[in-house]
Write an enzyme that holds these catalytic residues in place. Sequence first.
Site, PDB file in Angstrom:
ATOM      1  N   HIS A  89       0.897  -1.160  -0.206  1.00 47.21           N
ATOM      2  CA  HIS A  89       0.062   0.091  -0.079  1.00 47.21           C
ATOM      3  C   HIS A  89       0.841   1.290  -0.035  1.00 47.21           C
ATOM      4  O   HIS A  89       0.504   2.216  -0.695  1.00 47.21           O
ATOM      5  CB  HIS A  89      -0.930  -0.077   1.362  1.00 47.21           C
TER       6      HIS A  89
ATOM      7  N   LYS B 207      -7.162  14.270  -6.004  1.00 46.35           N
ATOM      8  CA  LYS B 207      -6.603  12.870  -6.131  1.00 46.35           C
ATOM      9  C   LYS B 207      -7.782  11.987  -5.642  1.00 46.35           C
ATOM     10  O   LYS B 207      -8.716  12.122  -4.923  1.00 46.35           O
ATOM     11  CB  LYS B 207      -5.500  12.934  -5.157  1.00 46.35           C
TER      12      LYS B 207
ATOM     13  N   SER C 152      -8.163   4.495  -2.500  1.00 44.33           N
ATOM     14  CA  SER C 152      -8.907   3.575  -2.054  1.00 44.33           C
ATOM     15  C   SER C 152      -8.883   3.213  -0.675  1.00 44.33           C
ATOM     16  O   SER C 152      -7.876   3.443   0.078  1.00 44.33           O
ATOM     17  CB  SER C 152      -8.634   2.009  -2.879  1.00 44.33           C
ATOM     18  N   HIS C 153     -10.134   2.692  -0.286  1.00 46.81           N
ATOM     19  CA  HIS C 153     -10.454   2.213   1.113  1.00 46.81           C
ATOM     20  C   HIS C 153     -11.134   1.087   0.964  1.00 46.81           C
ATOM     21  O   HIS C 153     -12.148   0.823   1.789  1.00 46.81           O
ATOM     22  CB  HIS C 153     -10.878   3.272   1.996  1.00 46.81           C
ATOM     23  N   ASN C 154     -10.873   0.128   0.118  1.00 43.58           N
ATOM     24  CA  ASN C 154     -11.515  -1.091  -0.050  1.00 43.58           C
ATOM     25  C   ASN C 154     -11.840  -2.136   1.029  1.00 43.58           C
ATOM     26  O   ASN C 154     -12.861  -2.292   1.498  1.00 43.58           O
ATOM     27  CB  ASN C 154     -10.841  -1.745  -1.455  1.00 43.58           C
TER      28      ASN C 154
ATOM     29  N   GLY D 114      -2.148   9.271  -7.783  1.00 41.72           N
ATOM     30  CA  GLY D 114      -3.474   8.287  -7.708  1.00 41.72           C
ATOM     31  C   GLY D 114      -3.046   7.363  -6.753  1.00 41.72           C
ATOM     32  O   GLY D 114      -2.512   7.556  -5.750  1.00 41.72           O
TER      33      GLY D 114
END
Length: 752
Positions: A56, A101, A104-106, A551
């Site tokens: 990450h 920008k 993700s916070h999946n 990104g």
Amino acid sequence: MSTLDSVRRAQETPDERQPYAELGMKDDEYQRVREILGRRPTSSELAIYSVMWSEHCSYKSSKVHLRQFGTKAPESEALLVGMGENAGVVDIGDGWAATFKIESHNHPSYVEPHQGAATGVGGIVRDIMSMGARPVAVMDSLRFGGADQPDTRRVLPGVVEGISHYGNCLGLPNIGGEVVFDPCYIGNPLVNALCVGLLRKDQIKLATAPGPGNKVVLFGARTGADGIGGASVLASATFEDESQAKRPAVQVGDPFMEKLLIECCLELYQADVVVGIQDLGAAGVSCATTELAAKGTGGMEVNLNLVPLRDPTLRPEEILMSESQERMMAVVTPDDIAAFMAICDKWDVPATVIGEVTDTGRLVMTWDGEVIVDIPPGTAADEGPVYERPFHEPAGQAALNADGPERLPRPEDLRETLLTLLGSPNLGSKEWVTSQYDRYVRGNTVLAQPADSGMLRISEAMPGAQETTRGIALATDGNGRYAKLDPYTGAQLALAEAYRNVAVTGAKPLAVTNCLNFGSPEDPEVMWQFSEAVRGLADACRTLGVPVTGGNVSFYNQTGSTAINPTPVVGVLGVIDDVAQRVRPGFTAPGLRVLLLGETREEFGGSEWAHVVHGHLGGLPPQADLEAERGLAAVLTEAAARGLLEGSHDLSDGGLAVALAESCLAQGVGCTVTLPGEDAFVELFSESAARALVCVRPEAFDALADLCARHEVPCSGLGLTGGSALTVEGVLDVPVEELREVHASALPRIFG
């Protein structure tokens, strides 16, 4: 006790077992840390390297491919800050700049939907704050499993509630995004959050710590046990059912503290008392200290005992790995410390000097009088492992591409087909979701959902700003089915649609951000999908002349060995000289001529028709004709500036049929049209790209036709707006109210 005892113990006990594997590190990564330090790491150093070298934070599997966004980048006079900072910045004219920008916070959003999604919003907002900007709007791109699945019913309401709660409390309008359903996302939803901010272009802030003797200030919320190891535990490992046990790794958000932090930061910037600044997101204190030091004069000393804690029992390793929200770290000169603290006190934002900048080239941290960290900061922030992972085309790719939709039975009743698509979860109204967001708070929203892109006026968005007519437009798009069939083309189609959605409002596309959601990078087939998608996106950005400003890469989006469809989500920012010239969505009045711009081909691979009606995925996606997209955008933006367009809508999922229906629903105005080709099914439901539906006053038709001819954009007259039905001569006739009932009931029918 000597202050070197902790490091000395590490030197004297080289064989002591350390839990590096439990922290997500591979054997060779751990050995490399030992080589860098010339000894085994202390437990605190291990904590830093484990989170900073996580997938990450370090992009270790994607770096070799992401470099194409730089090597293939088009020349852009607008680009002020590109990749490598917290967010990209572009010049939007009149002395203004925009920073934006998407991230993700999946996985956190699956484990704890409300807090996972809420803190995803909070984190991306702080990225924008750290550039020196006022956040002015948010967007979100959401993907869930099948709409009727129990898992979706658990996750979706919590995600929407979390986004709504956090954004509404901050007073930020949510101006657009996506909600998509597909069985491939069962157990692994995608929650991609975007934020945009505004600033004067000469007031950009960067994450750097120059000047030995300058003070390091931690300000905002206190550090707690929430989110410890969140980056490495949740975002850098395969996600399986037992991951519910990782619930403590999900951060807990406090939007009211973040609102105070926003106003506090803006006043600090106005007072010019900040030398460098970094938000605390993934990897928390570990990330902020290593990145600031690495980009400054090379060194920093920090006393971890000075970090304000919510939980006094936290150990230094936990403090370093905590991802507690609403925290920032600033570098401040000694002369400005008093003013900095006074502003923080005014806003009730706790602030503490925890260290000092040095020029030693070392990041040194102490705890209870011992040195527990002594590392070169760049080795953690910038010199993590870089993998050139093997990749190859999936074994079944050729068979998938050969199984095209041509063999599927065509519908006999095109009216029923339209209603089926219009009432499906993907194409039905998203009002059930978007009504929970405040789209117009602050009063600067010019366009919002269900418009093709969101738009904001600039002058009133910034208190005290000089008057300007300018505005910015934003759109996000992606299609996992297209990318599954051809990741190179699928990524280009995602960019093309977002680019087109910005252009149909009259704004000129300027720059790109992206969130690349894929399965495990350790799977060569997934890495082939990723490499092809990055290659396709980089090539398309070069052709369209829009640079990637930054990104996020999100890997390990899979349950067990089953990966999601490759899902590159692309955000495009555009600028319009005068928001009064914006083009409203759909059919805005009766008596207007309806025109189709662009070329229609028989393209149904990955289409909503194949997906909804037949549950089929196969063949090839639509052609990505980037030169046609450029020409279409040029027509749309020039036509808007000249006042030729009364309404517009892009063609994408569901093709012309769905675009006509949505255009009728925009203002309740019907239309009567004749299809330009002989094959009604192809004309209505093909998903060929580079197309838009527009309506013009009859007297403006010749000027628009000339403009289209100049840019070599096909222009077909379809008919006129008016009446109370969508009528396609000789094919179908549906009252607008029936369209509305079917469209509006799609999600309420499932979610209540």
